[in-house]
Structures are given as C-alpha cells and as structure tokens.
Design a protein around this motif. Structure first.
Motif, PDB file in Angstrom:
ATOM      1  N   GLU A   1       7.518   5.816  -8.487  1.00 56.73           N
ATOM      2  CA  GLU A   1       6.854   4.528  -8.659  1.00 56.73           C
ATOM      3  C   GLU A   1       5.879   4.268  -7.506  1.00 56.73           C
ATOM      4  N   ALA A   2       6.387   4.490  -6.273  1.00 60.83           N
ATOM      5  CA  ALA A   2       5.545   4.232  -5.103  1.00 60.83           C
ATOM      6  C   ALA A   2       4.354   5.184  -5.057  1.00 60.83           C
ATOM      7  N   MET A   3       4.625   6.453  -5.388  1.00 57.33           N
ATOM      8  CA  MET A   3       3.543   7.435  -5.344  1.00 57.33           C
ATOM      9  C   MET A   3       2.508   7.179  -6.434  1.00 57.33           C
ATOM     10  N   ALA A   4       2.986   6.722  -7.599  1.00 56.32           N
ATOM     11  CA  ALA A   4       2.056   6.446  -8.698  1.00 56.32           C
ATOM     12  C   ALA A   4       1.019   5.418  -8.269  1.00 56.32           C
ATOM     13  N   ARG A   5       1.485   4.438  -7.516  1.00 53.78           N
ATOM     14  CA  ARG A   5       0.530   3.422  -7.025  1.00 53.78           C
ATOM     15  C   ARG A   5      -0.539   4.065  -6.150  1.00 53.78           C
ATOM     16  N   LEU A   6      -0.096   4.950  -5.238  1.00 54.47           N
ATOM     17  CA  LEU A   6      -1.059   5.589  -4.330  1.00 54.47           C
ATOM     18  C   LEU A   6      -1.954   6.594  -5.063  1.00 54.47           C
TER      19      LEU A   6
ATOM     20  N   PHE B   1      -2.761   6.651  -8.485  1.00 54.95           N
ATOM     21  CA  PHE B   1      -3.610   6.246  -9.611  1.00 54.95           C
ATOM     22  C   PHE B   1      -4.235   4.857  -9.482  1.00 54.95           C
ATOM     23  N   GLU B   2      -3.718   4.018  -8.574  1.00 50.91           N
ATOM     24  CA  GLU B   2      -4.263   2.663  -8.496  1.00 50.91           C
ATOM     25  C   GLU B   2      -5.144   2.520  -7.263  1.00 50.91           C
ATOM     26  N   PRO B   3      -6.386   2.066  -7.450  1.00 48.12           N
ATOM     27  CA  PRO B   3      -7.269   1.893  -6.294  1.00 48.12           C
ATOM     28  C   PRO B   3      -6.696   0.870  -5.322  1.00 48.12           C
ATOM     29  N   ASP B   4      -6.866   1.123  -4.057  1.00 43.62           N
ATOM     30  CA  ASP B   4      -6.405   0.205  -3.017  1.00 43.62           C
ATOM     31  C   ASP B   4      -7.196  -1.093  -3.110  1.00 43.62           C
ATOM     32  N   GLN B   5      -6.472  -2.224  -2.917  1.00 46.75           N
ATOM     33  CA  GLN B   5      -7.148  -3.517  -3.062  1.00 46.75           C
ATOM     34  C   GLN B   5      -8.248  -3.714  -2.022  1.00 46.75           C
ATOM     35  N   LEU B   6      -7.994  -3.213  -0.811  1.00 44.99           N
ATOM     36  CA  LEU B   6      -8.954  -3.438   0.270  1.00 44.99           C
ATOM     37  C   LEU B   6     -10.175  -2.522   0.175  1.00 44.99           C
ATOM     38  N   SER B   7      -9.883  -1.214   0.077  1.00 45.48           N
ATOM     39  CA  SER B   7     -10.989  -0.251   0.158  1.00 45.48           C
ATOM     40  C   SER B   7     -11.463   0.217  -1.214  1.00 45.48           C
ATOM     41  N   GLY B   8     -10.656   0.004  -2.231  1.00 46.10           N
ATOM     42  CA  GLY B   8     -11.036   0.442  -3.561  1.00 46.10           C
ATOM     43  C   GLY B   8     -10.870   1.938  -3.774  1.00 46.10           C
ATOM     44  N   ARG B   9     -10.163   2.619  -2.849  1.00 47.92           N
ATOM     45  CA  ARG B   9     -10.000   4.068  -2.976  1.00 47.92           C
ATOM     46  C   ARG B   9      -8.622   4.407  -3.516  1.00 47.92           C
ATOM     47  N   LEU B  10      -8.526   5.573  -4.142  1.00 47.59           N
ATOM     48  CA  LEU B  10      -7.207   6.093  -4.495  1.00 47.59           C
ATOM     49  C   LEU B  10      -6.631   6.694  -3.205  1.00 47.59           C
ATOM     50  N   LEU B  11      -5.646   5.989  -2.631  1.00 52.47           N
ATOM     51  CA  LEU B  11      -5.273   6.306  -1.252  1.00 52.47           C
ATOM     52  C   LEU B  11      -4.759   7.733  -1.066  1.00 52.47           C
ATOM     53  N   PHE B  12      -3.901   8.186  -1.989  1.00 55.22           N
ATOM     54  CA  PHE B  12      -3.316   9.518  -1.814  1.00 55.22           C
ATOM     55  C   PHE B  12      -4.404  10.580  -1.738  1.00 55.22           C
ATOM     56  N   TRP B  13      -5.350  10.491  -2.669  1.00 51.24           N
ATOM     57  CA  TRP B  13      -6.397  11.510  -2.694  1.00 51.24           C
ATOM     58  C   TRP B  13      -7.340  11.345  -1.505  1.00 51.24           C
ATOM     59  N   ALA B  14      -7.620  10.113  -1.141  1.00 50.11           N
ATOM     60  CA  ALA B  14      -8.479   9.891   0.027  1.00 50.11           C
ATOM     61  C   ALA B  14      -7.815  10.428   1.292  1.00 50.11           C
ATOM     62  N   ASP B  15      -6.492  10.192   1.400  1.00 41.33           N
ATOM     63  CA  ASP B  15      -5.738  10.706   2.562  1.00 41.33           C
ATOM     64  C   ASP B  15      -5.802  12.240   2.597  1.00 41.33           C
ATOM     65  N   THR B  16      -5.524  12.823   1.426  1.00 43.47           N
ATOM     66  CA  THR B  16      -5.506  14.287   1.359  1.00 43.47           C
ATOM     67  C   THR B  16      -6.877  14.858   1.719  1.00 43.47           C
TER      68      THR B  16
END
Lengths: 271, 258
Positions: free
Chosen positions: A53-58, A60-75
């Motif tokens: 559940e937590a990972m799905a948010r990171l 597939f869901e864009p971050d509210q602040l930056s608008g990025r998909l955090l997991f992929w942006a981090d990677t």
C-alpha cells in the motif's frame, strides 16, 4: 563422499541458494503476522499488505508538493549520481592506473600521492566537499569518486606493473614503443581487471551515495530512507532496501556478463 | 667469419655479488650457440644483457660493430620459457603485433591493404611453425608446445639479427621437445638465423648447437663465494653440425631421461 568433493549442478544450486532466502522471508512473515495479531498498529514489522500500500503511493501517485512519482524520481536521482561517480572513477582508474603501472617514473612521482589519498576515510572529506562544491549534486558525485577511485587506480596500477617482465621485454623486441606497449599490451589486459575493480567498488560506492544523500539532499533512495525513518515507516524502508539490493545485484550480474562476453580470453580456456 | 655479436670484457655485478666476470665472446653470423652451465652461473644474466633487459656493469657489447643500447629492440628476438605470448591476442594477433608496431606508430593497428599484406605474412609465418590451422586460438586454448611455436613465429616475423632462446623447451614433454628441436633446426636453416640458446639440457645443447659455451666460476673463494663471477670456461665449436643439422633431430641415445 567428502563435502569438499561434492559437485552441485545448476538446478540444485538454484534450489539450495533459494532455501535461506525463502526461510528468511518466511521467518519475517511469521513474526510480522504474530505482531500484527497482537497490535494492528505495529510499525516495526509491517505486513506485506501495508508495504504494498505504502509503495503503491510512491510508485504510482504523484507527490502533492513536487508532482513527481517519488519512487522513480528517487531511483533516477540515485542511479544518476552513482553512474556519474562510477563512470568518472572507472575512467580515471583506467587512465591514471595504466600510466602509473606502466611507466616507472610516473609511478615514483605520483604513487605516494595516490596512496596518501587512498588511506583517508572519504567520509572525513565530506565536509570539505560540501564547503567546496556546495550541497548540490557535485559534492555527492565527488564523494563517490574520492571514495572509490584511489582504490581502483591502485588496483589497476598494481595489476599493470605485475604483468610478466617477459611480456614487456617481448613486446619491445617486437618493436613496441612505450605508447604502443601501453595501448596494445597493458590496456587490453587491464580491462577485465577494471571490471573486477568496478564490481568490488559497487558496495563502497553505494555506501558513499547513501551517506551523502542522508546528510544533504532532497531526493534519492538514501534521502527517502532517512526521511521516513522519522515516522518509523518500516513499510517504506524495507522495500527501498530490497530495491537497492536488487539494483546492486543486477549491476553485478551485468558486469560479470559483459566481462565474459568482451574478454573471453581472461575467463579460462572454455570460450 | 666476421663476428655479428661481440662481447668485450663484460662484467655483471649486483652490488657485492659478481655474477659474470671478464666475458669475451665473438659470435659469428649464422651460428647456433648453446650456453650451458650450473644453476646460478649467470646463463640467464648473460642472455638478459644481450637482450638489453639489463646493462652490463663493465665492458662493451657490439652488434655489427655498433654498441648495443641497454634496451630491448627489434634487432634481437626472444623466446622465454614462459609468458612470451600475449594472452589477450589470438595466435594471428600475436604474430601480427610486431608488424603493426612497426608500420603504425600511433594506433599500432593496420587497416585495409596494409593489414591484408601483414595478415598474409603472419599466416605464412604461423604455417612455417606448424600453427597454420590454429590462427584464431587464444594462447590459453593452446598446449605448451603450441605456445612456444607461437612465440617463435612472433619473434621471427620481425627477422631479428639474433634470436635469443631462454630455456625455450624446458617446460615441454620429451616428445614435444623432440618436435621442437626439429622445428628450430629447420627454421635456423631456412631463415639463416643466428641463435643463442640457454639450456639446462646438455644433450639438447650439443644436438642443436654449432658451438657450445659452458659458463662456470674459474675461481672459488669458500669464505666469499659471491666475490668471483662466472665466465666462459669451455668453448666448443662443433664443426660437424653444419651438415648434420639439416637432417633434423639427431638422436644420440634413445632413452629420453631429461
């Protein structure tokens, strides 16, 4: 039959190698399930559902602040830093190591300097890097380079200078100049060793990357782990760690495969 | 006979230790000189100074009347007991190397017509040492004997003035060694080579050579054995060899006990 003589076939090997991994996963699941049963809000051993559940948010869901998909942006950010650091280190190891190993006057002049840099704990230089390069990407890449390049340079230089004297003499009787000797004799024989050095440096490179990201960053795998630590978010930390492990293993396999394919002569007679 | 290589009062010393002293030697073009002697008598040191890997402490070395530089060069070819082929090149690549270095100073690689010419020359050389069918093998895929054949081809493609052999067949089985003796004798005849060979095998030294040199210490101080060096104690010309050599491997006794 003695254990030292046991031969493991390929399928057997995969099976045996999977046992500890499965056992570990199973143990985790049992502990997580029992803790979850006792306290549904337990954060230390999250159940797989919570992780997903937590990972799905990171994912597939864009971050509210930056608008990025955090997991992929981090990677992407982490791999970019790692790639730059490894690339610069590899290139400098090849060039400097080759010159250092092949030319005794250069070795005598710069060998002690490289050794001196190599023995400094790189993390101790991190403040200097932050002061010199700021808190941006440069200092993170520089930390990786300073952390692994001296080791790789020394490894390549040692390998090149340990080439049999007979070979060096032979090349010269065939008319090779210093340049030709380095280009045609030392360089090709340093290449498989270079890949080996990159493989060995992958571990330290990740350590320096995560450290730099943990201390000053706004994106990256290491940054995320240290950020969510404040909320005890093991359901994010654990998948991230597994993802890092997966990336590291994939890189290692890629390096081994490419070495076997590009330099068959360095991997025994069976090619 | 004019001397191709001439050593005049050559000494080799390592600090206190004297390895070679007062070596005077004239080697004629076209001769096959075998050097024998006990271990530590400076056989390999002598070869190394002729090769140019080391400089003599004293004395002069002349090749065709010109002083030799203490550096390896294409006028002297060499085959060592081991490690004298490049593991990262195929047999053909190994043989091409000398031609490429000479013709392409910067890239050390040849392209187009020049490469085809060089490849043809290298293949011819490989065929001459019996490796015609193994051009694409890497040294790791070859037996010890094949690697030594390759090392010989690699050296000969440069047409060196002198070919130096440092126990070239020492690591081979007796049967293979016999084949190699036949090969080196044939090449020596065909290419009109001048060969200096260091060996441990006295039978090999006499069966191949036209001249056998024995290195040993003339004087011995039991309290300071390192203070006297070795020199040429026997210099045996073998005149019969010139004609017999062409018939190939001469068997003095059939028992191969080396």
């Amino acid at each position: 039959m003695r254990w030292v003589n046991r031969r493991i076939r390929r399928r057997q090997g995969i099976l045996l190698g999977a046992i500890p991994l499965l056992a570990l996963a199973l143990t985790y699941l049992v502990i997580a399930a029992s803790r979850h049963a006792a306290n549904p809000n337990d954060k230390i051993f999250p159940i797989p559902g919570a992780m997903a559940e937590a990972m799905a948010r990171l994912l597939f869901e864009p971050d509210q602040l930056s608008g990025r998909l955090l997991f992929w942006a981090d990677t992407f950010a982490s791999l970019q830093r790692l790639g730059l650091g490894l690339g610069i280190s590899t290139l400098s190891a090849l060039l400097v190591g080759l010159v250092l190993g092949a030319l005794p006057p250069v070795r005598a002049t710069f060998g002690p300097l490289v050794t001196g840099i190599a023995v400094i704990p790189p993390i101790a230089l991190l403040p200097i890097l932050f002061i010199a390069f700021g808190l941006g990407e440069t200092s993170k890449v520089a930390l990786i380079v300073i952390g692994i390049a001296p080791f790789m340079i020394r490894d390549i230089a040692a390998h090149v200078s340990a080439l049999p004297q007979e070979q060096i003499a032979k090349a010269q009787t065939l008319g090779a100049s210093s340049w030709q000797l380095m280009l045609r004799v030392a360089l090709p024989q340093a290449m498989p060793r270079l890949i080996q050095a990159v493989r060995l440096s992958l571990g330290p490179a990740w350590v320096f990357l995560i450290s730099a990201e943990a201390i000053a960053s706004d994106i990256g795998l290491g940054y995320r782990i240290f950020l969510v630590r404040r909320y005890l978010s093991m359901e994010i930390i654990l998948p991230y760690v597994a993802w890092i492990a997966l990336l590291a293993v994939a890189m290692d396999i890629l390096l081994v495969r490419s070495s076997r394919r590009l330099f068959p002569w360095a991997h025994g007679a069976a090619h | 006979m004019s001397a191709l290589l001439s050593l005049q009062n050559v000494w080799v010393e390592y600090g206190e230790k004297i390895v070679l002293e007062r070596v005077n030697l004239d080697i004629a073009a076209g001769s096959f000189v075998s050097i024998i002697g006990p271990s530590g008598a400076g056989k390999s040191s002598l070869l190394r100074i002729v090769l140019g890997q080391e400089a003599p402490t004293r004395g002069a070395m002349l090749l065709d009347g010109e002083p030799l530089t203490p550096e390896c060069g294409p006028d002297r070819g060499v085959v060592f007991q081991r490690y004298s082929v490049f593991p990262h090149l195929t047999a053909l690549g190994n043989t091409l190397f000398g031609l490429e270095c000479e013709q392409a100073p910067f890239s050390a690689r040849l392209f187009g017509a020049r490469r085809r010419a060089a490849v043809a020359e290298a293949r011819e050389m490989l065929a001459a040492v019996g490796l015609g069918d193994s051009a694409d093998l890497y040294p790791a895929q070859m037996s010890g004997g094949m690697q030594q054949r390759l090392a010989i081809a690699q050296a000969l493609v440069k047409r060196p003035r002198i070919l130096l052999l440092d126990e070239p067949f020492g690591a081979l089985d007796p049967g293979i060694r016999q084949d190699m003796h036949t090969l080196i004798t044939r090449l020596w005849n065909e290419y009109a080579l001048t060969v200096i060979m260091v060996t441990h095998d006295i039978r090999e030294a006499f069966s191949l050579g036209t001249r056998v040199l024995t290195l040993d210490k003339r004087r011995h101080d039991p309290h300071a054995p390192h203070r006297f060096g070795a020199t040429v104690v026997y210099d045996l010309p073998l005149s019969k060899r010139a004609s017999a050599a062409s018939t190939g491997g001469i068997t003095i006794d059939t028992v191969d006990n080396n």
